[in-house]
Write a protein that holds these residues in place. Structure first.
Motif, PDB file in Angstrom:
ATOM      1  N   HIS A   1      -1.771   7.606   5.588  1.00 47.21           N
ATOM      2  CA  HIS A   1      -1.414   6.197   5.527  1.00 47.21           C
ATOM      3  C   HIS A   1      -2.676   5.349   5.432  1.00 47.21           C
ATOM      4  CE1 HIS A   1       2.730   7.191   6.456  1.00 47.21           C
ATOM      5  NE2 HIS A   1       2.241   8.077   7.297  1.00 47.21           N
ATOM      6  N   ALA A   2      -2.555   4.187   4.816  1.00 45.72           N
ATOM      7  CA  ALA A   2      -3.704   3.323   4.555  1.00 45.72           C
ATOM      8  C   ALA A   2      -4.413   2.871   5.822  1.00 45.72           C
ATOM      9  CB  ALA A   2      -3.277   2.110   3.744  1.00 45.72           C
ATOM     10  N   ASP A   3      -3.705   2.799   6.933  1.00 51.45           N
ATOM     11  CA  ASP A   3      -4.328   2.310   8.160  1.00 51.45           C
ATOM     12  C   ASP A   3      -5.037   3.417   8.947  1.00 51.45           C
ATOM     13  OD1 ASP A   3      -1.951   3.560   8.784  1.00 51.45           O
ATOM     14  OD2 ASP A   3      -1.298   2.058  10.235  1.00 51.45           O
ATOM     15  N   ASN A   4      -5.027   4.638   8.421  1.00 46.91           N
ATOM     16  CA  ASN A   4      -5.685   5.755   9.103  1.00 46.91           C
ATOM     17  C   ASN A   4      -6.720   6.414   8.207  1.00 46.91           C
ATOM     18  OD1 ASN A   4      -4.077   5.521  11.401  1.00 46.91           O
ATOM     19  ND2 ASN A   4      -2.506   6.841  10.542  1.00 46.91           N
ATOM     20  N   GLU A   5      -7.888   6.655   8.754  1.00 49.71           N
ATOM     21  CA  GLU A   5      -8.908   7.457   8.100  1.00 49.71           C
ATOM     22  C   GLU A   5      -8.673   8.882   8.589  1.00 49.71           C
ATOM     23  OE1 GLU A   5     -13.382   7.162   9.021  1.00 49.71           O
ATOM     24  OE2 GLU A   5     -12.903   5.546   7.614  1.00 49.71           O
ATOM     25  N   VAL A   6      -8.571   9.841   7.685  1.00 47.87           N
ATOM     26  CA  VAL A   6      -8.224  11.203   8.052  1.00 47.87           C
ATOM     27  C   VAL A   6      -9.412  12.129   7.817  1.00 47.87           C
ATOM     28  CG1 VAL A   6      -6.723  13.160   7.488  1.00 47.87           C
ATOM     29  CG2 VAL A   6      -5.776  10.849   7.567  1.00 47.87           C
ATOM     30  N   VAL A   7      -9.837  12.828   8.875  1.00 48.27           N
ATOM     31  CA  VAL A   7     -10.863  13.859   8.760  1.00 48.27           C
ATOM     32  C   VAL A   7     -10.147  15.203   8.816  1.00 48.27           C
ATOM     33  CG1 VAL A   7     -12.882  14.934   9.832  1.00 48.27           C
ATOM     34  CG2 VAL A   7     -12.667  12.438   9.778  1.00 48.27           C
TER      35      VAL A   7
ATOM     36  N   VAL B   1       0.855  -1.192   0.000  1.00 46.55           N
ATOM     37  CA  VAL B   1       0.000   0.000   0.000  1.00 46.55           C
ATOM     38  C   VAL B   1       0.889   1.240   0.000  1.00 46.55           C
ATOM     39  CG1 VAL B   1      -1.751   1.272   1.255  1.00 46.55           C
ATOM     40  CG2 VAL B   1      -1.801  -1.219   1.230  1.00 46.55           C
ATOM     41  N   ARG B   2       0.610   2.123  -0.905  1.00 45.29           N
ATOM     42  CA  ARG B   2       1.388   3.356  -1.012  1.00 45.29           C
ATOM     43  C   ARG B   2       0.841   4.442  -0.108  1.00 45.29           C
ATOM     44  NH1 ARG B   2       0.329   4.099  -6.976  1.00 45.29           N
ATOM     45  NH2 ARG B   2      -1.487   2.974  -6.308  1.00 45.29           N
ATOM     46  N   THR B   3       1.710   5.335   0.303  1.00 47.94           N
ATOM     47  CA  THR B   3       1.326   6.486   1.111  1.00 47.94           C
ATOM     48  C   THR B   3       0.856   7.605   0.183  1.00 47.94           C
ATOM     49  OG1 THR B   3       2.921   5.916   2.816  1.00 47.94           O
ATOM     50  CG2 THR B   3       2.165   8.188   2.770  1.00 47.94           C
ATOM     51  N   LEU B   4      -0.198   8.287   0.580  1.00 50.71           N
ATOM     52  CA  LEU B   4      -0.715   9.434  -0.158  1.00 50.71           C
ATOM     53  C   LEU B   4      -0.177  10.692   0.512  1.00 50.71           C
ATOM     54  CD1 LEU B   4      -2.931  10.313  -2.341  1.00 50.71           C
ATOM     55  CD2 LEU B   4      -4.367  10.704  -0.345  1.00 50.71           C
ATOM     56  N   THR B   5       0.351  11.617  -0.268  1.00 51.47           N
ATOM     57  CA  THR B   5       0.872  12.870   0.281  1.00 51.47           C
ATOM     58  C   THR B   5       0.010  14.022  -0.190  1.00 51.47           C
ATOM     59  OG1 THR B   5       3.128  12.012   0.302  1.00 51.47           O
ATOM     60  CG2 THR B   5       2.873  14.396   0.420  1.00 51.47           C
ATOM     61  N   LEU B   6      -0.425  14.834   0.764  1.00 47.22           N
ATOM     62  CA  LEU B   6      -1.152  16.064   0.469  1.00 47.22           C
ATOM     63  C   LEU B   6      -0.159  17.215   0.611  1.00 47.22           C
ATOM     64  CD1 LEU B   6      -4.390  15.414   2.550  1.00 47.22           C
ATOM     65  CD2 LEU B   6      -4.010  14.973   0.115  1.00 47.22           C
ATOM     66  N   TYR B   7       0.031  17.965  -0.461  1.00 50.59           N
ATOM     67  CA  TYR B   7       0.980  19.077  -0.452  1.00 50.59           C
ATOM     68  C   TYR B   7       0.212  20.395  -0.443  1.00 50.59           C
ATOM     69  CZ  TYR B   7       4.491  22.411  -2.021  1.00 50.59           C
ATOM     70  OH  TYR B   7       5.303  23.506  -2.122  1.00 50.59           O
ATOM     71  N   PHE B   8       0.618  21.293   0.447  1.00 48.51           N
ATOM     72  CA  PHE B   8      -0.017  22.594   0.622  1.00 48.51           C
ATOM     73  C   PHE B   8       0.948  23.663   0.105  1.00 48.51           C
ATOM     74  CE2 PHE B   8      -1.813  19.656   3.580  1.00 48.51           C
ATOM     75  CZ  PHE B   8      -3.148  19.998   3.676  1.00 48.51           C
ATOM     76  N   PRO B   9       0.813  24.089  -1.171  1.00 48.05           N
ATOM     77  CA  PRO B   9       1.783  25.024  -1.744  1.00 48.05           C
ATOM     78  C   PRO B   9       1.855  26.378  -1.027  1.00 48.05           C
ATOM     79  CG  PRO B   9      -0.007  24.553  -3.301  1.00 48.05           C
ATOM     80  CD  PRO B   9      -0.209  23.681  -2.125  1.00 48.05           C
ATOM     81  N   GLN B  10       0.752  26.833  -0.432  1.00 49.25           N
ATOM     82  CA  GLN B  10       0.745  28.134   0.238  1.00 49.25           C
ATOM     83  C   GLN B  10       1.729  28.166   1.407  1.00 49.25           C
ATOM     84  OE1 GLN B  10      -1.806  26.150  -0.302  1.00 49.25           O
ATOM     85  NE2 GLN B  10      -3.333  27.236  -1.499  1.00 49.25           N
ATOM     86  N   SER B  11       1.878  27.040   2.084  1.00 46.35           N
ATOM     87  CA  SER B  11       2.773  26.983   3.241  1.00 46.35           C
ATOM     88  C   SER B  11       3.997  26.108   2.978  1.00 46.35           C
ATOM     89  CB  SER B  11       2.015  26.465   4.472  1.00 46.35           C
ATOM     90  OG  SER B  11       1.483  25.175   4.216  1.00 46.35           O
TER      91      SER B  11
END
Length: 127
Positions: free
Chosen positions: A19-25, A2-12
């Motif tokens: 990670h696949a084992d975590n649900e993120v709100v 399972v690959r990790t997903l990265t969210l990039y925030f260009p403003q900061s």
């Protein structure tokens, strides 16, 4: 694997790994796994809901984002998500929180193969 997903925030110029084992709100509430106030400053942050969207790994399918009936909506690649309807994420996708270009999140995978999106219709393009 399972690959990790990265969210990039260009403003900061910062990122957040999902990670696949975590649900993120994500939202402004202190109870959220991803506090968007950390990445978005100023007046724009006021249009973010306390619980804005969720990202979860669907076993064998990939990561999906779901708008949590946020007041100002969540956009994926220029189209507003329907609340409660998950939409798969792919490498290079762009998430706009509340449809505001100042609240941009870029999606990156370790590899760019990703998954195919659901075919359910989104709501409307950004005006």
């Amino acid at each position: 694997m399972v690959r990790t997903l990265t969210l990039y925030f260009p403003q900061s110029d910062t990122s957040f790994e999902v990670h696949a084992d975590n649900e993120v709100v994500a939202g402004l509430s202190q109870t959220c796994d991803l506090s968007l106030a950390r990445f978005f400053q100023g007046q724009q942050a006021r249009i973010i809901s306390r619980r804005h969207f969720q990202i979860a790994y669907v076993n064998g399918e990939g990561y999906a984002i779901t708008d949590l009936s946020s007041l100002n909506g969540t956009w994926l690649n220029g189209l507003q998500l329907r609340p409660g309807i998950p939409q798969f994420l792919r490498h290079g996708d762009e998430i706009l929180v509340a449809g505001n270009e100042q609240l941009l999140i870029e999606v990156f995978w370790e590899e760019d193969s990703g998954t195919e999106p659901y075919t359910l219709p989104l709501v409307r393009p950004i005006a």
